[in-house]
Design a protein around this motif. Structure first.
Motif, PDB file in Angstrom:
ATOM      1  N   ASP A 188     -57.216   8.055 -45.177  1.00  0.00           N
ATOM      2  CA  ASP A 188     -56.497   7.590 -46.359  1.00  0.00           C
ATOM      3  C   ASP A 188     -56.695   8.616 -47.468  1.00  0.00           C
ATOM      4  O   ASP A 188     -57.830   8.947 -47.824  1.00  0.00           O
ATOM      5  N   VAL A 189     -55.599   9.139 -47.954  1.00  0.00           N
ATOM      6  CA  VAL A 189     -55.637  10.066 -49.081  1.00  0.00           C
ATOM      7  C   VAL A 189     -55.065   9.304 -50.276  1.00  0.00           C
ATOM      8  O   VAL A 189     -53.860   9.043 -50.319  1.00  0.00           O
ATOM      9  N   THR A 201     -56.846  12.854 -59.998  1.00  0.00           N
ATOM     10  CA  THR A 201     -57.977  12.779 -59.069  1.00  0.00           C
ATOM     11  C   THR A 201     -57.515  12.131 -57.778  1.00  0.00           C
ATOM     12  O   THR A 201     -56.805  11.119 -57.801  1.00  0.00           O
ATOM     13  N   VAL A 202     -57.919  12.730 -56.669  1.00  0.00           N
ATOM     14  CA  VAL A 202     -57.604  12.199 -55.343  1.00  0.00           C
ATOM     15  C   VAL A 202     -58.906  12.008 -54.581  1.00  0.00           C
ATOM     16  O   VAL A 202     -59.800  12.856 -54.634  1.00  0.00           O
ATOM     17  N   GLU A 203     -59.001  10.881 -53.907  1.00  0.00           N
ATOM     18  CA  GLU A 203     -60.167  10.601 -53.064  1.00  0.00           C
ATOM     19  C   GLU A 203     -59.705  10.382 -51.630  1.00  0.00           C
ATOM     20  O   GLU A 203     -58.771   9.625 -51.380  1.00  0.00           O
ATOM     21  N   ILE A 204     -60.387  11.039 -50.693  1.00  0.00           N
ATOM     22  CA  ILE A 204     -60.029  10.974 -49.277  1.00  0.00           C
ATOM     23  C   ILE A 204     -61.064  10.136 -48.542  1.00  0.00           C
ATOM     24  O   ILE A 204     -62.275  10.329 -48.708  1.00  0.00           O
ATOM     25  N   THR A 205     -60.581   9.207 -47.735  1.00  0.00           N
ATOM     26  CA  THR A 205     -61.454   8.440 -46.851  1.00  0.00           C
ATOM     27  C   THR A 205     -61.119   8.829 -45.420  1.00  0.00           C
ATOM     28  O   THR A 205     -59.982   8.654 -44.971  1.00  0.00           O
ATOM     29  N   ALA A 206     -62.102   9.371 -44.734  1.00  0.00           N
ATOM     30  CA  ALA A 206     -61.903   9.820 -43.349  1.00  0.00           C
ATOM     31  C   ALA A 206     -63.034   9.288 -42.492  1.00  0.00           C
ATOM     32  O   ALA A 206     -64.209   9.550 -42.755  1.00  0.00           O
ATOM     33  N   PRO A 225     -65.278  14.398 -50.677  1.00  0.00           N
ATOM     34  CA  PRO A 225     -63.878  14.038 -50.446  1.00  0.00           C
ATOM     35  C   PRO A 225     -63.098  13.772 -51.730  1.00  0.00           C
ATOM     36  O   PRO A 225     -61.998  13.232 -51.682  1.00  0.00           O
ATOM     37  N   ILE A 226     -63.670  14.123 -52.870  1.00  0.00           N
ATOM     38  CA  ILE A 226     -63.028  13.846 -54.162  1.00  0.00           C
ATOM     39  C   ILE A 226     -62.566  15.165 -54.785  1.00  0.00           C
ATOM     40  O   ILE A 226     -63.334  16.126 -54.871  1.00  0.00           O
ATOM     41  N   ILE A 247     -57.629  19.988 -37.207  1.00  0.00           N
ATOM     42  CA  ILE A 247     -57.427  19.887 -38.645  1.00  0.00           C
ATOM     43  C   ILE A 247     -56.232  18.970 -38.916  1.00  0.00           C
ATOM     44  O   ILE A 247     -55.259  18.953 -38.166  1.00  0.00           O
ATOM     45  N   VAL A 248     -56.354  18.163 -39.950  1.00  0.00           N
ATOM     46  CA  VAL A 248     -55.282  17.260 -40.358  1.00  0.00           C
ATOM     47  C   VAL A 248     -54.827  17.684 -41.750  1.00  0.00           C
ATOM     48  O   VAL A 248     -55.664  17.978 -42.620  1.00  0.00           O
ATOM     49  N   LYS A 249     -53.530  17.704 -41.951  1.00  0.00           N
ATOM     50  CA  LYS A 249     -52.974  18.064 -43.251  1.00  0.00           C
ATOM     51  C   LYS A 249     -52.139  16.906 -43.783  1.00  0.00           C
ATOM     52  O   LYS A 249     -51.326  16.349 -43.051  1.00  0.00           O
ATOM     53  N   VAL A 250     -52.358  16.550 -45.027  1.00  0.00           N
ATOM     54  CA  VAL A 250     -51.647  15.436 -45.663  1.00  0.00           C
ATOM     55  C   VAL A 250     -51.140  15.907 -47.015  1.00  0.00           C
ATOM     56  O   VAL A 250     -51.894  16.493 -47.802  1.00  0.00           O
ATOM     57  N   GLU A 251     -49.874  15.635 -47.292  1.00  0.00           N
ATOM     58  CA  GLU A 251     -49.293  15.986 -48.578  1.00  0.00           C
ATOM     59  C   GLU A 251     -49.254  14.763 -49.489  1.00  0.00           C
ATOM     60  O   GLU A 251     -48.964  13.653 -49.032  1.00  0.00           O
TER      61      GLU A 251
END
Length: 338
Positions: A188-189, A201-206, A225-226, A247-251
Motif C-alpha cells: 500500500d502506497v 508525505t507518502v508512507e509505504i506499507t509492504a 518507508p516514509i 522490484i515493484v514500482k508504483v506511481e
C-alpha cells in the motif's frame, strides 16, 4: 599367557578437539586370540608401568587424551594363576571434514511461486568429491540421488548434508535454511497529506517474505518507508527486497496549486492552475476576497480562472482564498482550501 597383537585403532572425533569416548572392551578378541575368553581378564592401561602396577583405565567408557595418536597397553591376565602379559597398541583419532554451508534465499513471486527470473540457490560444501562422499537431506529426509559436494535447492526449508572422508569414514553434518524472499505480498502506497499540501508525505506499507528498502523517482534506497517533501505530479516509488528478489514500482499522483498568478496579458501565469485538476472532473471552485466576498465560482473547474470577478472585471491585487469541492465518487464532498 600369550597376548596377541591389537592392530592400530582408528576413531573419529566429532568436534575437532581429538577428545572422544571409546569402548576398549571391543578390542578384547584381538588380545585373546584363539584362547578361551573365560580363562582371562583383559584390562587396559595408559602406560607400561600402569600395566605392571595394575592401574586400569575405564575400558567401557575410555576418554581419549586430546592427542591425535598415542599408545595404550592391553593386559591379559590368566584367571587361575594371575600370570599376565601385555601388548602396546596405537590409538589414532581422526577429525571429521571441516566445512560450512550457509543459509540462502529462494526468490518467489508475490503468489509464492518460484520466480524463474532468478537462479535457484546452490548450497556449497566446497569439499572435494574425490575424497569425500555426501548425503543430502531435506526436512530430515534423504534426497535420493544427491551425492555431490553441492546441491541446488528447489524448495524453501531446512537442508542438511553429511560429508564423509572416504579414507577415514569420519563424517560431519551441517545445516542450512533456504528461506523465501520476494516482492511484497501486500503493498500500500498511501499519501498521508491532503492534496495541495505544500509538503507532501507518502508512507509505504509492504509485507511479505522479504526485507524491503524503498526509493522514489530512482533516488537513493532507504530503510524508512516514509517520504517527505515530495514534488507534485506523478512520483514513482520503488520497493525492492534486500536479497534482490524482484522490484515493484508504483506511481502516485501528488497535486499542487499556484501560490500566485498574474493575469496581465503577458502570457505568463495568466490563469489560476490547480495541477492535475483534470483528474477530478466536476470539482467546484469558489474564490473569496479577504472580506469573505465571493468573487468567482465554477461548478467544473478547468484551470480557466483569469482573475476576473462575476462582473467580468479583473480583481485588484491582493490575497484571495479558494475552496475546491471534489465531486469524484471516491472523494465526494472532500474540500481543499488555499
Amino acid at each position: 599367557p600369550t597376548s596377541y597383537p591389537i592392530p592400530e585403532q582408528f576413531y573419529c572425533d566429532d568436534d575437532y578437539d581429538y577428545l572422544t569416548t571409546i569402548d576398549l572392551n571391543l578390542l578384547n578378541d584381538f588380545i585373546i586370540g584363539p584362547d578361551l575368553s573365560e580363562d582371562f581378564e583383559i584390562t587396559y592401561h595408559a602406560s607400561e608401568q600402569d600395566a605392571i602396577d595394575g592401574v586400569n583405565l575405564n575400558a567401557g567408557s575410555y576418554n581419549t587424551i586430546g592427542e591425535d595418536s598415542y599408545i595404550l597397553y592391553a593386559k591379559k591376565t590368566e584367571v587361575t594363576s594371575d600370570c599376565y602379559s601385555y601388548v602396546p597398541f596405537n590409538i589414532t583419532i581422526n577429525l571429521p571434514p571441516v566445512f560450512d554451508i550457509y543459509d540462502d534465499c529462494l526468490c518467489l513471486n508475490s503468489d509464492d511461486t518460484i520466480n524463474t527470473e532468478y537462479e535457484l540457490p546452490i548450497i556449497y560444501t566446497e569439499l572435494s568429491d574425490a575424497t569425500h562422499s555426501f548425503e543430502w537431506f531435506f526436512e530430515g529426509t534423504l534426497i535420493p540421488g544427491e551425492d555431490s559436494s553441492q546441491l541446488t535447492a528447489a524448495a524453501q526449508g531446512n537442508y542438511s548434508v553429511t560429508a564423509t572422508i572416504i579414507a577415514t569414514t569420519c563424517n560431519y553434518t551441517q545445516d542450512a535454511i533456504i528461506y523465501p524472499s520476494g516482492p511484497p505480498q501486500v503493498l500500500d502506497v498511501m499519501v498521508v497529506t491532503d492534496p495541495f499540501s505544500e509538503n507532501h508525505t507518502v508512507e509505504i506499507t509492504a509485507t511479505g517474505f522479504g526485507n524491503y528498502v524503498y526509493a522514489v523517482n530512482n533516488g537513493p534506497w532507504q530503510d524508512s518507508p516514509i517520504f517527505t517533501n515530495l514534488p507534485y505530479g506523478i512520483n514513482e516509488f520503488q520497493i525492492i527486497d534486500t536479497n534482490g528478489c524482484g522490484i515493484v514500482k508504483v506511481e502516485k499522483l501528488l497535486i499542487d496549486y499556484m501560490k500566485f498568478f498574474t493575469p496581465n496579458n503577458d502570457g505568463i501565469n495568466e490563469y489560476f492552475i490547480l495541477e492535475n485538476i483534470e483528474l477530478f472532473p466536476g470539482s467546484q471552485l469558489v474564490v473569496y476576497d479577504r472580506w469573505g466576498t465571493l468573487v468567482y465560482q465554477s461548478e467544473n473547474y478547468q484551470n480557466d480562472w483569469d482573475g476576473k470577478n462575476k462582473s467580468g472585471k479583473v480583481v485588484t491585487d491582493g490575497v484571495y482564498f479558494w475552496v475546491l469541492t471534489l465531486r469524484e465518487p471516491e472523494v465526494e464532498g472532500s474540500q481543499l482550501k488555499g
